[in-house]
Design a protein around this motif. Structure first.
Motif, PDB file in Angstrom:
ATOM      1  N   LYS A  66       0.822  -1.201   0.000  1.00  0.00           N
ATOM      2  CA  LYS A  66       0.000   0.000   0.000  1.00  0.00           C
ATOM      3  C   LYS A  66       0.858   1.253   0.000  1.00  0.00           C
ATOM      4  O   LYS A  66       2.029   1.224   0.351  1.00  0.00           O
ATOM      5  N   GLU A  67       0.199   2.352  -0.343  1.00  0.00           N
ATOM      6  CA  GLU A  67       0.929   3.612  -0.508  1.00  0.00           C
ATOM      7  C   GLU A  67       1.671   4.015   0.766  1.00  0.00           C
ATOM      8  O   GLU A  67       2.833   4.403   0.725  1.00  0.00           O
ATOM      9  N   HIS A  68       0.988   3.906   1.914  1.00  0.00           N
ATOM     10  CA  HIS A  68       1.656   4.384   3.127  1.00  0.00           C
ATOM     11  C   HIS A  68       2.844   3.523   3.506  1.00  0.00           C
ATOM     12  O   HIS A  68       3.810   4.004   4.080  1.00  0.00           O
ATOM     13  N   ILE A 175       6.705   1.521  12.480  1.00  0.00           N
ATOM     14  CA  ILE A 175       6.224   2.863  12.173  1.00  0.00           C
ATOM     15  C   ILE A 175       4.699   2.799  12.032  1.00  0.00           C
ATOM     16  O   ILE A 175       4.173   1.900  11.384  1.00  0.00           O
ATOM     17  N   CYS A 176       4.025   3.775  12.623  1.00  0.00           N
ATOM     18  CA  CYS A 176       2.571   3.737  12.589  1.00  0.00           C
ATOM     19  C   CYS A 176       2.033   4.066  11.195  1.00  0.00           C
ATOM     20  O   CYS A 176       2.576   4.920  10.494  1.00  0.00           O
ATOM     21  N   ASP A 177       0.970   3.401  10.890  1.00  0.00           N
ATOM     22  CA  ASP A 177       0.290   3.578   9.624  1.00  0.00           C
ATOM     23  C   ASP A 177      -0.192   5.032   9.498  1.00  0.00           C
ATOM     24  O   ASP A 177      -0.941   5.525  10.334  1.00  0.00           O
ATOM     25  N   GLU A 178       0.257   5.706   8.439  1.00  0.00           N
ATOM     26  CA  GLU A 178      -0.060   7.139   8.344  1.00  0.00           C
ATOM     27  C   GLU A 178      -1.559   7.417   8.215  1.00  0.00           C
ATOM     28  O   GLU A 178      -2.037   8.458   8.661  1.00  0.00           O
ATOM     29  N   ASP A 179      -2.299   6.468   7.613  1.00  0.00           N
ATOM     30  CA  ASP A 179      -3.738   6.677   7.482  1.00  0.00           C
ATOM     31  C   ASP A 179      -4.406   6.661   8.854  1.00  0.00           C
ATOM     32  O   ASP A 179      -5.287   7.472   9.132  1.00  0.00           O
ATOM     33  N   VAL A 180      -3.962   5.729   9.694  1.00  0.00           N
ATOM     34  CA  VAL A 180      -4.512   5.664  11.048  1.00  0.00           C
ATOM     35  C   VAL A 180      -4.178   6.953  11.789  1.00  0.00           C
ATOM     36  O   VAL A 180      -5.031   7.541  12.452  1.00  0.00           O
TER      37      VAL A 180
END
Lengths: 598, 192
Positions: A66-68, A175-180
């Motif tokens: 996925k993108e992120h 690393i945390c999912d940027e969407d979240v």
């Protein structure tokens, strides 16, 4: 100044080449057959997202992620897609992911949705029982309540760590999912979510060695992306010309280090030097500069030596108001070679180079103004009933003059360091240095002479001349333009191959000579028909060579298909400096913005 | 906004197993932003036998920001300032995670007492001594422990000695006659 860059001029340029055939072959015959468009791109606030997407798309396609995730990987690998792919090939997917703090993607997707409203879970952070639908599990498997996640993200974003927000669990490097992050933060603090977005976007510029902010002040807001080679000079759409590798004004054929030293030296010394030359004279005994503090022309240095202020010669102490005893400097004498102290010699050496550097910079400024006059003359001439209708040779000549004037002025700081003792004392024997200096100075002189001639012819009032005379000037200007271009090219070659190329220290590199002047970065979108995201443009391109290369070339789509080179190969040192010039480029450059240092 | 309910829960949790861990956290004031932590010196180190007090300040962003901790008891240790008591420990800085607690942070500090890292010093003088003349370091650290970390109240000493099986009055006189030194008092009690 800006007018020079207008489309009209470019048209002149072209038609000129066609009409001149054999005469002005300077531009056409020296070009390689490459169809490469110019490679530097201007990235504005608006095109930043699309520029980033290109790289994201390549990584997403190849790894089917996925993108992120792709972004996390790219941030970790500083947007160097080739390096990322190299790590992938060398060390495998798992290692690639874990080093970037990316949880291995296979064992995820049991996300937030899998908790139902009814189930109650305990959050280890706030130590509260929370309904399952208010909990979020990250890709690494750690699960905490939304309020705690949001609190964590807020602190991290405010700390400026948007690019690498780690999971809350102790020692979890994920690393945390940027969407979240975005979803949870935007609920309570939309402005913070925007900030987060901006940080991620700007990472493409800040963490990417192939992209740099335009260093113009006030900042124009754009960034420049180059392909292949960081060692180049570019012109931003705002008109500022800069050296991509050191982000200061364009300075070739000076190397970055030389230019850095020179700038500093000019700042440190120019004021002092000016003051010293105006207000002091060196003592004939100790060579310290002495300031005159009274009307009498007999001056005594602190070392005890008396000397005559008028001629600087040493005197005895017996003197009267009307004459200085044992000394008559009023009589003209051939200046004798004096043994000067080292410090004084250095100062004079610096002043020699600085004066010439400054003189050419000043000339360039005046010649800048010449462009208005020339435009006027051209428009007058065009209205006259002459045989000759096309006056593009004048504008071409002027551009050649301005470009070579720039080269000439920066060749002086180059020579100052190349043949001085500061940088290369141990690199050359003094004989060797002398030979090289002569070689270089010969070229420099030739260039200088031709530039001055060209300047003289361009100042001729050709708008008042008869046909024959105009034709004559035209040929002169065209010939001189060719000569000057060739000399510039030769000088760069000499510097690259014979001077810098022979050094042991490889830290001095110069941007290659470009006959057409500094490359003007094109708009990021200029090669596209629309502003559609790259995802829409997935046509296979013809530049792929090996299996996985073609994979990501496809991802690049047609937008980039003319940019044939995907490699990050360095420019070979002894490469012909013309290899980077491009036929389709019609920019007409001006000398670098030169700030006068006082 | 400080999450006071979490701090409250942490305090309760600490209270529950204070006997097992010997680590205590007590509020200094009512609003729970300033606390005092107490850790025993680890066995087998120059800090053995000492009781060390740590000032804790809970920041606004707690638990997302690390708590501020610093020794109020003077300690001779390469990673703790002998002047201010400031602690150089990664979990109190960039390695802090919201999943950590005051107690786990105190445990980490205790671990730091057993395993100094002189290469990343807070107190350069101590670190140099640690590297160059380890024996001198050990005796200085022990002396500091004796001097600063053992001034527990008479009542506590009495309590401990009484727990060993001596009579209350007997213990009090022994402590008094040995100038407050618990070990000396114990020797006296045993010998006589």
């Amino acid at each position: 100044m800006g007018d020079l860059l207008s489309g009209d001029d470019e048209d002149y340029y072209y038609s000129d080449q066609e009409s001149l055939d054999g005469l002005d072959n300077e531009e056409s015959c020296l070009q390689p057959l490459s169809s490469k468009a110019n490679t530097a791109k201007v990235i504005t606030k608006e095109s930043l997202l699309a520029a980033q997407r290109e790289d994201l798309r390549r990584v997403m396609e190849l790894l089917s992620i996925k993108e992120h995730h792709a972004r996390t990987l790219l941030i970790h690998y500083r947007w160097d897609v080739e390096n990322l792919f190299a790590v992938l090939v060398e060390k495998g997917k798992d290692s690639l992911f874990s080093s970037a703090g990316l949880a291995v993607v296979e064992n995820q997707r049991c996300g937030a949705s899998s908790f139902s409203h009814s189930s109650v879970m305990s959050c280890d952070i706030c130590i509260e029982d929370v309904p399952g639908n208010q909990m979020t599990r990250m890709d690494c498997g750690h699960c905490f309540c939304n309020t705690c996640w949001a609190g964590h993200f807020t602190v991290k974003i405010n700390e400026g760590q948007s690019k690498r927000i780690r999971c809350m669990a102790h020692k979890c490097n994920s690393i945390c999912d940027e969407d979240v992050v975005k979803t949870l933060v935007s609920k309570s603090q939309p402005h913070l979510a925007e900030k987060f977005d901006r940080f991620l976007l700007e990472s493409y510029i800040e963490d990417n060695k192939m992209v740099k902010w335009c260093p113009s002040t006030p900042h124009c807001g754009s960034a420049i992306r180059v392909e292949d080679d960081e060692l180049c000079e570019v012109e931003c759409s705002c008109g500022f010309q800069f050296c991509f590798s050191c982000s200061s004004q364009a300075h070739s054929p000076c190397s970055c280090l030389m230019w850095e030293l020179w700038k500093k030296k000019c700042q440190d010394e120019s004021e002092t030097v000016n003051w010293i030359t105006v207000h002091t004279k060196p003592c004939p005994k100790c060579y310290k500069p002495v300031e005159k503090n009274g009307g009498c022309n007999l001056v005594t240095c602190i070392c005890g030596q008396s000397f005559c202020w008028l001629c600087g010669g040493a005197t005895g102490r017996d003197h009267t108001w009307s004459s200085i005893a044992g000394h008559s400097c009023g009589r003209y004498q051939e200046d004798k070679e004096k043994q000067m102290e080292r410090a004084k010699r250095d100062l004079y050496r610096y002043m020699h180079y600085h004066n010439r550097y400054k003189a050419h910079i000043d000339s360039a400024k005046l010649e800048d103004k010449l462009s208005d006059t020339i435009r006027e003359k051209v428009s007058i001439s065009e209205k006259r009933q002459l045989q000759l209708k096309d006056f593009s040779w004048v504008t071409n000549g002027l551009h050649r003059l301005i470009r070579s004037r720039r080269v000439l002025s920066y060749s002086y700081p180059f020579a100052f360091y190349m043949f001085g003792e500061e940088l290369f004392k141990d690199e050359m024997s003094s004989e060797e240095r002398e030979i090289k200096q002569n070689l270089f100075e010969d070229q420099q002189q030739q260039l200088e002479a031709n530039v001055e001639k060209l300047s003289k012819f361009l100042e001729e009032p050709f708008d008042q001349f008869a046909d024959e005379k105009v034709m004559e000037i035209r040929i002169q200007i065209i010939n001189l333009s060719v000569a000057v271009d060739t000399l510039c090219k030769k000088m760069y070659e000499c510097i690259e191959n014979d001077l810098l190329g022979s050094l042991q220290l490889g830290i001095h590199n110069i941007a290659p000579y470009r006959s057409k002047g500094i490359e003007r970065a094109s708009d990021f979108y200029s090669s596209r028909n629309s502003e559609e995201p790259v995802g829409e443009l997935c046509q296979p391109s013809d530049c792929g060579t090996s299996g996985w290369t073609s994979g990501f070339d496809q991802a690049l789509g047609s937008a980039n298909s003319e940019e044939t080179s995907c490699s990050s190969r360095k420019r070979p040192r002894k490469d012909g400096s013309y290899s980077n010039t491009q036929t389709s480029l019609l920019d007409l450059n001006l000398p670098a913005e030169v700030t006068e240092r006082k | 906004m400080i999450d006071f309910s979490r701090v409250q829960k942490e305090l309760q949790d600490c209270e529950k197993d204070k006997d097992a861990s010997n680590i205590r956290v007590c509020p200094k004031s009512d609003n729970l932003t300033r606390l005092t932590g107490t850790i025993p010196g680890p066995i087998g180190t120059p800090y053995e036998g000492g009781t060390f007090q740590i000032d804790i300040t809970i920041p606004e962003g707690y638990p997302f920001e690390p708590p501020k901790m610093q020794f109020s008891t003077k300690v001779w240790h390469p990673n703790i300032s002998s002047q201010s008591g400031a602690i150089c420990l990664d979990v109190l800085k960039d390695q802090w995670s919201p999943a950590l607690t005051l107690k786990t942070a105190l445990v980490s500090i205790q671990a730091l007492l057993s395993a100094p890292e002189p290469k990343d010093p807070q107190d350069a003088v101590v670190a140099e001594q640690y590297i160059k003349s380890y024996q001198v370091f050990v005796s200085t650290a022990r002396y500091w422990t004796e001097t600063f970390a053992k001034n527990s109240s008479i009542e506590e000493k009495v309590k401990r000695l009484v727990e060993m099986g001596f009579g209350d009055a007997q213990v009090r006189s022994a402590i008094e006659s040995s100038g407050g030194d618990e070990n000396m008092a114990l020797e006296k009690l045993c010998s006589g």
